[in-house]
Design a protein around this motif. Sequence first.
Motif, mmCIF file in Angstrom:
data_model
loop_
_atom_site.group_PDB
_atom_site.id
_atom_site.type_symbol
_atom_site.label_atom_id
_atom_site.label_comp_id
_atom_site.label_asym_id
_atom_site.label_seq_id
_atom_site.Cartn_x
_atom_site.Cartn_y
_atom_site.Cartn_z
ATOM 1 N N LYS A 1 106.520 -4.720 88.230
ATOM 2 C CA LYS A 1 105.812 -3.399 87.744
ATOM 3 C C LYS A 1 105.279 -3.188 86.496
ATOM 4 N N ARG B 1 104.261 -4.954 79.919
ATOM 5 C CA ARG B 1 104.678 -3.384 79.755
ATOM 6 C C ARG B 1 105.849 -2.907 79.090
ATOM 7 N N TYR C 1 99.823 -3.701 79.194
ATOM 8 C CA TYR C 1 99.632 -2.514 80.131
ATOM 9 C C TYR C 1 99.079 -1.470 79.278
ATOM 10 N N THR D 1 88.671 0.336 88.619
ATOM 11 C CA THR D 1 90.237 -0.054 88.877
ATOM 12 C C THR D 1 90.876 1.189 88.014
ATOM 13 N N SER E 1 109.577 2.482 86.403
ATOM 14 C CA SER E 1 108.604 1.795 87.576
ATOM 15 C C SER E 1 109.469 1.097 88.662
ATOM 16 N N ARG F 1 102.644 5.036 91.626
ATOM 17 C CA ARG F 1 103.302 6.177 91.352
ATOM 18 C C ARG F 1 102.667 7.241 90.142
ATOM 19 N N LYS F 2 102.508 6.899 89.019
ATOM 20 C CA LYS F 2 102.165 7.802 87.917
ATOM 21 C C LYS F 2 101.071 7.094 87.240
ATOM 22 N N GLY F 3 101.247 5.671 87.102
ATOM 23 C CA GLY F 3 100.506 5.041 86.120
ATOM 24 C C GLY F 3 100.252 5.662 84.810
ATOM 25 N N GLY G 1 102.199 -3.907 85.995
ATOM 26 C CA GLY G 1 100.679 -3.584 86.169
ATOM 27 C C GLY G 1 99.985 -4.702 86.759
ATOM 28 N N ILE G 2 100.661 -5.803 87.535
ATOM 29 C CA ILE G 2 99.954 -6.952 87.739
ATOM 30 C C ILE G 2 99.020 -6.554 88.679
ATOM 31 N N THR G 3 99.129 -5.548 89.587
ATOM 32 C CA THR G 3 98.127 -5.247 90.842
ATOM 33 C C THR G 3 96.784 -4.557 90.077
HETATM 34 P P1 A3P Z 1 104.296 3.332 88.072
HETATM 35 O O1 A3P Z 1 105.281 3.061 88.845
HETATM 36 O O2 A3P Z 1 104.666 3.501 86.496
HETATM 37 O O3 A3P Z 1 103.103 4.403 88.482
HETATM 38 P P2 A3P Z 1 102.780 -3.811 89.438
HETATM 39 O O4 A3P Z 1 101.255 -3.971 90.072
HETATM 40 O O5 A3P Z 1 103.166 -4.959 88.690
HETATM 41 O O6 A3P Z 1 103.672 -3.885 90.548
HETATM 42 O O7 A3P Z 1 102.933 -2.603 88.675
HETATM 43 C C1 A3P Z 1 102.772 -1.120 89.477
HETATM 44 C C2 A3P Z 1 102.717 -0.327 88.310
HETATM 45 O O8 A3P Z 1 101.339 -0.197 87.846
HETATM 46 C C3 A3P Z 1 102.896 1.113 88.946
HETATM 47 O O9 A3P Z 1 103.460 2.126 87.880
HETATM 48 C C4 A3P Z 1 101.354 1.591 89.228
HETATM 49 O O10 A3P Z 1 101.328 2.845 89.143
HETATM 50 C C5 A3P Z 1 100.678 0.930 87.711
HETATM 51 N N1 A3P Z 1 99.168 1.152 88.306
HETATM 52 C C6 A3P Z 1 98.671 0.292 89.236
HETATM 53 N N2 A3P Z 1 97.338 0.412 89.090
HETATM 54 C C7 A3P Z 1 97.218 1.119 88.062
HETATM 55 C C8 A3P Z 1 96.069 1.570 87.434
HETATM 56 N N3 A3P Z 1 94.740 1.500 87.941
HETATM 57 N N4 A3P Z 1 95.896 2.217 86.248
HETATM 58 C C9 A3P Z 1 97.347 2.599 85.580
HETATM 59 N N5 A3P Z 1 98.272 2.153 86.326
HETATM 60 C C10 A3P Z 1 98.424 1.275 87.225
#
Ligand code: A3P
Length: 297
Positions: free
Chosen positions: A49, A132, A195, A229, A140, A259-261, A51-53
């Motif tokens: 959680k 993060r 992040y 992105t 998160s 969720r919120k980012g 921000g790897i995605t």
């Molecule tokens: P939140 O739950 O605070 O919204 P991971 O990819 O490591 O599992 O992390 C997921 C977190 O990264 C989530 O945080 C997600 O919303 C956030 N995230 C994913 N894409 C994002 C983006 N483009 N900008 C900002 N936050 C992002």
Amino acid sequence: MKIAKDAFRRFPLKNVRGVPLMEAIVQNWESVCTFCPDPSDLLMAAYPKAGITWTQEIVDLLLHNGDAMACRRAPTILRHPFLEIFSPPPIPSGLDLLNKMDPPRVIKTHLPIQLVPEGFWKNKCKVIYVARNAKDNLVSYYHFDRMNLTHPDPGPWDGYIHKFMKGELAWGSWYDHVKGYWEERQKINILYLFYEDMKENPRREVERIMKYLDLSCSDDVIKRVVELTSFKVMKDNPMANYTFITKPIFDHSISPFMRKGWCFFQYFILISCVVVMVLLLDKNILLKNYCKAMFQY
Ligand code: A3P
């Protein structure tokens, strides 16, 4: 994709060298830790959680020169195999996917640095790490553990914070994780990202990633990567928002993956702005007195 009804449940955690991991990972640990990457493979690591995605999407777009359609070829988890993950059939494990792909591959991991297979260091693979701040990471992770029906039940919030602080959640201690990669970042040339930096100035961080990968994209491509992105665009992208994984694994009605980012500092600034506006309006005596009491002036 047809999934056997009872194949999934909230699996318990087991330890590997003191790090709690999902049971299936521990059962298959030998094949994970002996995995040998190609020197051209890129490892992308983060505590869950962090921000790897988001970072994976940036990397994929840079590697495809900003081609959005190319990056919608498959969901994130199939584009970039998750090294240590093992799910009951028919979901392929990270290693199954990797064995079917030719290098150079982008490989995701949540493993703390001491558990990363030796082959990555022997072959001098590039490594991108994302960290993060603990507070947002914890919040998160809590919501993720509620919606990921294969992770242990998070239980009440209070208890969850303590488990996080004691390093008892899956993939262990947040503190050891971020510190472990931080300490090795120069010795093994890890690109260490935050992040919060990506939120503050996405273009700057996209350019850092681009340089680390020895790529040179045009100004237009960099702009497009930043746009594609953004949180808003990724939230609506079915190939990046994990809606591909549904029940009985992810229950998006409990909490969406994206969720919120947001980060804590943004909330802080927003709340400060609201307080200043209320004080400036100077109309509502009750609110004014309340604010006075809060700040004791
Ligand atoms: P939140 O739950 O605070 O919204 P991971 O990819 O490591 O599992 O992390 C997921 C977190 O990264 C989530 O945080 C997600 O919303 C956030 N995230 C994913 N894409 C994002 C983006 N483009 N900008 C900002 N936050 C992002």
